[in-house]
Design a protein around this motif. Sequence first.
Motif, PDB file in Angstrom:
ATOM      1  N   ILE A  18    -149.735  71.007  -1.963  1.00  0.00           N
ATOM      2  CA  ILE A  18    -148.935  72.184  -1.608  1.00  0.00           C
ATOM      3  C   ILE A  18    -147.980  72.520  -2.750  1.00  0.00           C
ATOM      4  O   ILE A  18    -147.813  73.692  -3.110  1.00  0.00           O
ATOM      5  N   ASN A  19    -147.366  71.492  -3.342  1.00  0.00           N
ATOM      6  CA  ASN A  19    -146.457  71.716  -4.468  1.00  0.00           C
ATOM      7  C   ASN A  19    -147.162  72.402  -5.633  1.00  0.00           C
ATOM      8  O   ASN A  19    -146.607  73.329  -6.243  1.00  0.00           O
ATOM      9  N   ALA A  20    -148.369  71.964  -5.955  1.00  0.00           N
ATOM     10  CA  ALA A  20    -149.111  72.544  -7.081  1.00  0.00           C
ATOM     11  C   ALA A  20    -149.356  74.037  -6.833  1.00  0.00           C
ATOM     12  O   ALA A  20    -149.148  74.865  -7.721  1.00  0.00           O
ATOM     13  N   LYS A  21    -149.781  74.354  -5.620  1.00  0.00           N
ATOM     14  CA  LYS A  21    -150.027  75.753  -5.272  1.00  0.00           C
ATOM     15  C   LYS A  21    -148.721  76.548  -5.253  1.00  0.00           C
ATOM     16  O   LYS A  21    -148.647  77.645  -5.815  1.00  0.00           O
ATOM     17  N   ASN A  22    -147.700  75.986  -4.620  1.00  0.00           N
ATOM     18  CA  ASN A  22    -146.428  76.694  -4.510  1.00  0.00           C
ATOM     19  C   ASN A  22    -145.738  76.864  -5.859  1.00  0.00           C
ATOM     20  O   ASN A  22    -145.070  77.869  -6.094  1.00  0.00           O
ATOM     21  N   GLN A  23    -145.905  75.896  -6.737  1.00  0.00           N
ATOM     22  CA  GLN A  23    -145.306  76.019  -8.068  1.00  0.00           C
ATOM     23  C   GLN A  23    -145.930  77.197  -8.808  1.00  0.00           C
ATOM     24  O   GLN A  23    -145.228  77.981  -9.438  1.00  0.00           O
ATOM     25  N   ALA A  24    -147.229  77.350  -8.679  1.00  0.00           N
ATOM     26  CA  ALA A  24    -147.933  78.459  -9.320  1.00  0.00           C
ATOM     27  C   ALA A  24    -147.543  79.798  -8.692  1.00  0.00           C
ATOM     28  O   ALA A  24    -147.493  80.820  -9.386  1.00  0.00           O
ATOM     29  N   ASP A  25    -147.230  79.782  -7.390  1.00  0.00           N
ATOM     30  CA  ASP A  25    -146.893  81.016  -6.672  1.00  0.00           C
ATOM     31  C   ASP A  25    -145.397  81.288  -6.598  1.00  0.00           C
ATOM     32  O   ASP A  25    -144.982  82.283  -5.979  1.00  0.00           O
ATOM     33  N   GLY A  26    -144.577  80.418  -7.175  1.00  0.00           N
ATOM     34  CA  GLY A  26    -143.131  80.611  -7.132  1.00  0.00           C
ATOM     35  C   GLY A  26    -142.523  80.381  -5.753  1.00  0.00           C
ATOM     36  O   GLY A  26    -141.513  80.986  -5.407  1.00  0.00           O
ATOM     37  N   LYS A  27    -143.129  79.501  -4.974  1.00  0.00           N
ATOM     38  CA  LYS A  27    -142.637  79.209  -3.627  1.00  0.00           C
ATOM     39  C   LYS A  27    -141.970  77.837  -3.590  1.00  0.00           C
ATOM     40  O   LYS A  27    -141.783  77.205  -4.619  1.00  0.00           O
ATOM     41  N   VAL A  28    -141.640  77.379  -2.390  1.00  0.00           N
ATOM     42  CA  VAL A  28    -140.914  76.122  -2.194  1.00  0.00           C
ATOM     43  C   VAL A  28    -141.691  74.936  -2.772  1.00  0.00           C
ATOM     44  O   VAL A  28    -142.856  74.740  -2.451  1.00  0.00           O
ATOM     45  N   VAL A  29    -141.011  74.169  -3.622  1.00  0.00           N
ATOM     46  CA  VAL A  29    -141.556  72.938  -4.188  1.00  0.00           C
ATOM     47  C   VAL A  29    -140.667  71.797  -3.702  1.00  0.00           C
ATOM     48  O   VAL A  29    -139.440  71.881  -3.768  1.00  0.00           O
ATOM     49  N   ILE A  30    -141.311  70.745  -3.213  1.00  0.00           N
ATOM     50  CA  ILE A  30    -140.591  69.654  -2.556  1.00  0.00           C
ATOM     51  C   ILE A  30    -140.796  68.350  -3.322  1.00  0.00           C
ATOM     52  O   ILE A  30    -141.915  67.844  -3.412  1.00  0.00           O
ATOM     53  N   ALA A  31    -139.701  67.798  -3.855  1.00  0.00           N
ATOM     54  CA  ALA A  31    -139.764  66.469  -4.471  1.00  0.00           C
ATOM     55  C   ALA A  31    -139.881  65.447  -3.350  1.00  0.00           C
ATOM     56  O   ALA A  31    -139.243  65.579  -2.302  1.00  0.00           O
ATOM     57  N   VAL A  32    -140.710  64.423  -3.576  1.00  0.00           N
ATOM     58  CA  VAL A  32    -140.995  63.453  -2.520  1.00  0.00           C
ATOM     59  C   VAL A  32    -141.032  62.039  -3.080  1.00  0.00           C
ATOM     60  O   VAL A  32    -141.500  61.815  -4.200  1.00  0.00           O
ATOM     61  N   GLY A  33    -140.520  61.104  -2.292  1.00  0.00           N
ATOM     62  CA  GLY A  33    -140.608  59.685  -2.621  1.00  0.00           C
ATOM     63  C   GLY A  33    -140.825  58.899  -1.345  1.00  0.00           C
ATOM     64  O   GLY A  33    -140.142  59.137  -0.345  1.00  0.00           O
ATOM     65  N   MET A  34    -141.766  57.990  -1.348  1.00  0.00           N
ATOM     66  CA  MET A  34    -142.112  57.227  -0.154  1.00  0.00           C
ATOM     67  C   MET A  34    -142.108  55.740  -0.466  1.00  0.00           C
ATOM     68  O   MET A  34    -142.520  55.321  -1.548  1.00  0.00           O
ATOM     69  N   GLU A  35    -141.634  54.974   0.494  1.00  0.00           N
ATOM     70  CA  GLU A  35    -141.670  53.517   0.385  1.00  0.00           C
ATOM     71  C   GLU A  35    -142.024  52.941   1.750  1.00  0.00           C
ATOM     72  O   GLU A  35    -141.500  53.373   2.776  1.00  0.00           O
ATOM     73  N   LYS A  36    -142.925  51.959   1.745  1.00  0.00           N
ATOM     74  CA  LYS A  36    -143.292  51.264   2.979  1.00  0.00           C
ATOM     75  C   LYS A  36    -142.383  50.060   3.185  1.00  0.00           C
ATOM     76  O   LYS A  36    -142.018  49.382   2.212  1.00  0.00           O
ATOM     77  N   TYR A  37    -142.058  49.796   4.429  1.00  0.00           N
ATOM     78  CA  TYR A  37    -141.322  48.586   4.783  1.00  0.00           C
ATOM     79  C   TYR A  37    -142.214  47.387   4.486  1.00  0.00           C
ATOM     80  O   TYR A  37    -143.384  47.357   4.856  1.00  0.00           O
ATOM     81  N   ASN A  38    -141.641  46.421   3.778  1.00  0.00           N
ATOM     82  CA  ASN A  38    -142.413  45.240   3.400  1.00  0.00           C
ATOM     83  C   ASN A  38    -141.520  44.002   3.498  1.00  0.00           C
ATOM     84  O   ASN A  38    -141.293  43.310   2.511  1.00  0.00           O
ATOM     85  N   GLY A  39    -140.967  43.788   4.692  1.00  0.00           N
ATOM     86  CA  GLY A  39    -140.101  42.631   4.888  1.00  0.00           C
ATOM     87  C   GLY A  39    -138.717  42.809   4.291  1.00  0.00           C
ATOM     88  O   GLY A  39    -137.994  41.817   4.110  1.00  0.00           O
ATOM     89  N   ASP A  40    -138.339  44.048   3.983  1.00  0.00           N
ATOM     90  CA  ASP A  40    -137.022  44.309   3.393  1.00  0.00           C
ATOM     91  C   ASP A  40    -135.911  43.901   4.374  1.00  0.00           C
ATOM     92  O   ASP A  40    -136.134  43.817   5.580  1.00  0.00           O
ATOM     93  N   ARG A  41    -134.719  43.699   3.839  1.00  0.00           N
ATOM     94  CA  ARG A  41    -133.567  43.276   4.640  1.00  0.00           C
ATOM     95  C   ARG A  41    -133.215  44.288   5.719  1.00  0.00           C
ATOM     96  O   ARG A  41    -132.838  43.927   6.821  1.00  0.00           O
ATOM     97  N   ASN A  42    -133.304  45.584   5.354  1.00  0.00           N
ATOM     98  CA  ASN A  42    -132.923  46.641   6.289  1.00  0.00           C
ATOM     99  C   ASN A  42    -133.540  47.970   5.852  1.00  0.00           C
ATOM    100  O   ASN A  42    -134.147  48.061   4.781  1.00  0.00           O
ATOM    101  N   VAL A  43    -133.362  48.969   6.682  1.00  0.00           N
ATOM    102  CA  VAL A  43    -133.933  50.288   6.408  1.00  0.00           C
ATOM    103  C   VAL A  43    -133.278  50.918   5.182  1.00  0.00           C
ATOM    104  O   VAL A  43    -133.939  51.613   4.405  1.00  0.00           O
TER     105      VAL A  43
END
Length: 164
Positions: free
Chosen positions: A115-140
């Motif tokens: 969606i970002n690739a298309k929206n960037q070309a069309d001058g629409k909303v671009v959303i930066a994203v970062g994801m991490e999975k819980y893997n025994g971490d101390r807390n959220v």
Amino acid sequence: RKLTAANDLARKDMLTGVKNKHAYVDAEMNLNRMIEDGEELEFAVTVFDLNGLKEINDNLGHQEGDRFIKEGCRIICDVFGHSPVFRIGGDEFVVISQNDDYRNIDKLINQIEEINAKNQADGKVVIAVGMEKYNGDRNVATVFAKADKKMYNNKRELKGVAKR
């Protein structure tokens, strides 16, 4: 009933209709209790930031900025259809994915990138994203911090692409 309605309203973002930062803090505390209790958990935290809101507000006004925020939120809600979406700041959103969305998280992140690739070309909303999975971490908060760092890296990458 009135108390329940007031409680629901206090956890809802009035502009977008998704859950707000108070609701996110409640969800985080609930997951932290489960972590402390040693429960088997599978979840991912995905952090989003809409690129360009300040420029839109400065150049086109806050009404157009609100429209921009709603459009970005709609994209996130459409892609993450089985996960709670939280607006935690002006143009910042968080999703906690479990079950189907957790199992398909890589596909969902790819959808945002497409969606970002298309929206960037069309001058629409671009959303930066970062994801991490819980893997025994101390807390959220630890999972959030890792996802947030990835989001800022993605934000820099997206801005670098836009400048070319």
